[in-house]
Enzyme design. Structure first.
Site, short mmCIF file in Angstrom:
data_model
loop_
_atom_site.label_atom_id
_atom_site.label_comp_id
_atom_site.label_asym_id
_atom_site.label_seq_id
_atom_site.Cartn_x
_atom_site.Cartn_y
_atom_site.Cartn_z
N ASN A 83 0.98 -1.25 0.08
CA ASN A 83 -0.01 0.05 -0.21
C ASN A 83 0.75 1.39 -0.11
OD1 ASN A 83 0.71 -0.39 2.46
ND2 ASN A 83 -1.00 0.34 3.63
N LYS A 123 12.67 -6.81 1.46
CA LYS A 123 11.75 -7.85 0.45
C LYS A 123 10.36 -6.80 0.30
CE LYS A 123 8.71 -10.31 0.19
NZ LYS A 123 7.25 -10.24 -0.77
N GLY A 129 2.89 -5.32 7.68
CA GLY A 129 1.61 -6.13 6.78
C GLY A 129 0.67 -6.68 7.79
N SER A 130 -0.29 -7.74 7.40
CA SER A 130 -1.43 -8.15 7.94
C SER A 130 -1.21 -8.92 9.29
CB SER A 130 -2.39 -8.94 7.07
OG SER A 130 -1.52 -10.21 6.74
N VAL A 131 -2.07 -8.93 10.17
CA VAL A 131 -1.80 -9.61 11.51
C VAL A 131 -1.58 -11.14 11.12
CG1 VAL A 131 -3.13 -10.46 13.68
CG2 VAL A 131 -3.45 -8.10 12.68
N THR A 187 0.09 -12.81 8.53
CA THR A 187 1.27 -13.03 8.25
C THR A 187 2.42 -12.36 9.48
OG1 THR A 187 0.55 -12.36 6.09
CG2 THR A 187 2.80 -12.49 6.38
N GLU A 222 4.40 -3.77 12.28
CA GLU A 222 3.51 -2.77 12.10
C GLU A 222 2.33 -3.61 11.34
OE1 GLU A 222 3.49 -0.04 13.36
OE2 GLU A 222 5.52 0.85 13.19
N CYS A 233 -3.02 1.28 6.83
CA CYS A 233 -3.04 0.38 8.01
C CYS A 233 -4.07 1.64 9.12
CB CYS A 233 -1.74 0.26 8.58
SG CYS A 233 -0.78 1.52 8.76
N GLU A 276 -10.64 -5.76 9.34
CA GLU A 276 -10.05 -4.85 8.78
C GLU A 276 -10.30 -4.94 7.29
OE1 GLU A 276 -5.62 -5.04 8.17
OE2 GLU A 276 -5.68 -2.58 8.23
N GLU A 326 8.06 2.85 14.75
CA GLU A 326 8.93 3.31 13.88
C GLU A 326 8.90 4.88 13.97
OE1 GLU A 326 6.99 0.76 10.60
OE2 GLU A 326 9.46 0.69 10.29
P1 NAP Z 1 0.53 -9.24 3.94
O1 NAP Z 1 -0.23 -10.23 3.16
O2 NAP Z 1 0.86 -9.70 5.51
O3 NAP Z 1 2.07 -8.89 3.32
C1 NAP Z 1 2.78 -8.12 3.59
C2 NAP Z 1 4.21 -8.53 3.27
O4 NAP Z 1 4.72 -9.79 3.88
C3 NAP Z 1 4.44 -8.71 1.79
O5 NAP Z 1 5.66 -8.45 1.39
C4 NAP Z 1 4.48 -10.20 1.71
O6 NAP Z 1 4.73 -10.73 0.58
C5 NAP Z 1 5.24 -10.70 2.93
N1 NAP Z 1 4.72 -12.01 3.23
C6 NAP Z 1 3.64 -12.65 2.96
N2 NAP Z 1 3.79 -14.12 3.66
C7 NAP Z 1 4.85 -14.01 4.48
C8 NAP Z 1 5.67 -14.94 5.35
N3 NAP Z 1 5.33 -16.00 5.46
N4 NAP Z 1 6.82 -14.72 5.64
C9 NAP Z 1 7.31 -13.36 5.41
N5 NAP Z 1 6.89 -12.46 4.47
C10 NAP Z 1 5.57 -12.84 4.15
O7 NAP Z 1 -0.02 -7.92 3.98
P2 NAP Z 1 -0.93 -7.12 3.01
O8 NAP Z 1 -2.19 -7.55 2.70
O9 NAP Z 1 0.02 -7.25 1.52
O10 NAP Z 1 -0.90 -5.61 3.40
C11 NAP Z 1 -1.90 -5.27 4.03
C12 NAP Z 1 -1.77 -5.38 5.53
O11 NAP Z 1 -0.71 -4.40 5.91
C13 NAP Z 1 -3.01 -4.68 6.13
O12 NAP Z 1 -3.45 -5.51 7.22
C14 NAP Z 1 -2.41 -3.32 6.74
O13 NAP Z 1 -3.04 -3.02 7.92
C15 NAP Z 1 -1.02 -3.80 6.99
N6 NAP Z 1 -0.21 -2.48 7.13
C16 NAP Z 1 0.07 -2.20 8.20
C17 NAP Z 1 0.68 -0.92 8.43
C18 NAP Z 1 1.20 -0.38 9.78
O14 NAP Z 1 2.27 0.44 9.77
N7 NAP Z 1 0.92 -0.92 10.93
C19 NAP Z 1 1.18 -0.26 7.22
C20 NAP Z 1 0.80 -0.94 5.89
C21 NAP Z 1 0.16 -1.99 5.83
P3 NAP Z 1 4.12 -10.83 -0.92
O15 NAP Z 1 3.21 -9.72 -0.99
O16 NAP Z 1 5.13 -10.81 -2.02
O17 NAP Z 1 3.33 -12.12 -0.75
#
Ligand code: NAP
Ligand code: MG
Length: 491
Positions: free
Chosen positions: A167, A190, A243-245, A247, A265, A299, A399, A476
């Site tokens: 995002n 990554k 990323g997501s909770v 993951t 985060e 997020c 979410e 952060e």
């Molecule tokens: P995601 O599926 O958890 O992916 C985030 C990152 O983790 C991607 O680079 C993904 O790679 C990688 N990943 C996936 N599986 C993994 C594993 N088993 N081991 C290590 N890395 C792995 O999240 P998303 O759906 O892309 O992003 C949206 C989420 O991020 C939302 O829940 C949002 O709230 C959260 N977010 C939080 C913040 C904050 O600052 N708190 C900021 C932005 C977003 P691939 O995509 O290449 O598979």
């Protein structure tokens, strides 16, 4: 080349020339061991615009090795002020490449060009901020009494891994990498598989700024291949995961085997509270930005409006009028709102609204997936408002990560507080009121990493940011981030 030239080029050809497509390891571009490649799509058209290297354990090994060697190389012998000089050169490089970065970010993520330009500015600001911090982050002397000299030293934590979501690809990369470098660490990043390009451009800019080879490495590929190999790697000392909770939980388990330190985060379901005495225009503006910026894929999006019953009807009228006036379109055209990031994500967002509809929810506007009205292409979702939801409704608790506002109504401040704290998340909260006693009382009792008063998304790189509860831990931005990337030694 000005930005308009690049926009027209991208519109005409569907891509940009000379974008990086390979891993950046030890100062070089390199292909994957078996030549594996994958696609990145332009969400505004739903078409592939780039093929890039799909890495895995072999590339992660090479990148972590390079980062580990760089940790003991010339990088470790630089004075903090010399590191600062290099970080300032990175900021300048980002500004010099701002147009390419912004157009590439729009193609990759779908976001509006104006927002992508803002992200480039904030990435550059981040490198400037941490350049200034390099030689101001110091330990203490501690008075243990006669015959003792005791002091603390901040040492770089070592090799830091950064797993980045789609995002805010560039600005999330910058907010992790800049403080890690300021603290003297080295980096393996990554990016998300949907948005690899700007992390690679950033690596190129960092290299051109004169940082030694291996200090910053980028491995592209999927989370399950490259991401999992990186966070579980024995040569990594710290993981910053955004990323997501779900993951995040996986990453934490994976890192546990090596007792690797973590900064998580994760997601949010942040409330924006509007009290009866609020400045209505300001509050409406706060809600509009809070939920429709980046098509709600933030997020810290204000995904819940928690509003006083006395002003509810009038407020909704104003909000609906503005929401209905939002135009949709490809990010490069800077319409009111861009697409969501991917077809699977659009499907996920739609699913929430289908289920809400079958529960009989009051969908005041939107609620459907759609396309760019000019081209009939792309992955769009209508700006959506769902009124008067129960605290246990899925739209309140989960979410959605799309342009969907869940409205909750309160009768008194205690109830407002219960609603605000009534999810498993604790990332941010907004409060709109002219009564500063109420504002600060609420701010004290809301369980969130940050609370905004009368301006949503206030602050910048100087303000620490992070989550409570399931939104994660660690902070952060600000000087706090430097603590994450260092280990304290007491002598
Ligand atoms: P995601 O599926 O958890 O992916 C985030 C990152 O983790 C991607 O680079 C993904 O790679 C990688 N990943 C996936 N599986 C993994 C594993 N088993 N081991 C290590 N890395 C792995 O999240 P998303 O759906 O892309 O992003 C949206 C989420 O991020 C939302 O829940 C949002 O709230 C959260 N977010 C939080 C913040 C904050 O600052 N708190 C900021 C932005 C977003 P691939 O995509 O290449 O598979
Ligand atoms: Mg993409």
């Amino acid at each position: 080349m000005d930005v308009q030239f690049l926009v027209e080029l991208a519109q005409r050809t569907g891509t940009l020339p000379d974008l990086p497509t390979q891993h950046f390891i030890d100062g070089h571009w390199c292909a994957s061991a078996h030549g594996a490649m994958m696609d990145s799509w332009d969400p505004g058209t739903g078409k592939v615009f780039l093929r890039f290297a799909a890495g895995g354990a072999a590339e992660v090994d090479a990148a972590v090795d390079a980062a580990r060697r760089a940790l003991g190389g010339p990088w470790s012998r630089l004075k903090p002020a010399e590191r600062a000089h290099l970080l300032r050169a990175v900021a300048a490089g980002l500004r010099a490449q701002a147009d390419v970065l912004a157009v590439a970010e729009t193609l990759d993520s779908g976001k509006r060009l104006a927002e992508a330009q803002g992200d480039v500015r904030s990435a550059a600001a981040c490198f400037d901020y941490y350049a200034g911090a390099c030689d101001k982050f110091h330990g203490d002397t501690l008075p243990l009494g006669p015959d003792y000299l005791a002091y603390t030293v901040h040492e770089p934590i070592g090799v830091t891994a950064h797993v980045i979501p789609w995002n805010y690809p560039l600005s999330t990369a910058a907010r992790g990498i800049a403080p890690a470098l300021a603290a003297g660490c080295t980096v393996v990043a990554k990016p998300a598989e949907q948005t690899p390009v700007t992390a690679l451009l950033l690596a190129q800019i960092i290299h051109a700024a004169g940082l030694p080879p291996g200090v910053v490495n980028v491995v592209t590929g999927t989370g399950s291949e490259a991401g999992a190999a990186l966070v579980g790697h024995a040569g990594v000392d710290h993981v910053t995961f955004t990323g997501s909770v779900a993951t995040g939980v996986n990453v934490m388990r994976n890192a546990a085997d090596q007792t690797t330190r973590l900064l998580l985060e994760l997601g949010g379901k942040s409330p924006l509270l509007v009290l009866a005495d609020a400045d209505m225009d300001r509050a409406v503006e706060g809600v509009m930005d809070g939920i429709f910026e980046n098509a709600g894929q933030i997020c810290s999006a204000a995904s819940r409006l928690v509003i006083d019953r006395h002003i509810h009807a009038g407020f909704m009228e104003r909000l609906l009028q503005k929401t209905r006036a939002l135009t949709l379109g490809h990010g490069l055209r800077n319409a009111g709102m861009g697409p969501v990031n991917s077809a699977p994500h659009l499907h996920k967002v739609s699913g929430f609204l289908e289920r809400a509809r079958s529960r009989g929810a009051q969908i005041l506007c939107g609620g459907n997936s759609t396309t760019d009205p000019q081209t009939g292409l792309g992955w769009f979702f209508e700006p959506t408002i769902v009124d008067d939801l129960r605290a246990d409704d899925e739209l309140v608790q989960e979410e959605i990560f799309g342009p969907v506002l869940a409205v909750q109504i309160f009768d008194d401040l205690e109830q407002a507080l219960d609603l605000a704290n009534g999810t498993r998340f604790g990332l941010v909260a907004g409060i709109y009121t002219r009564d500063f006693s109420n504002a600060h009382r609420l701010a004290q009792r809301i369980d969130a990493g940050q609370v905004y008063i009368n301006e949503y998304f206030a602050g910048g790189i100087a303000l620490p940011f992070g989550g409570n509860k399931r939104s994660g831990f660690g902070r952060e931005k600000g000087m706090e981030a430097l603590r994450s990337y260092s280990k304290l030694k007491s002598v």
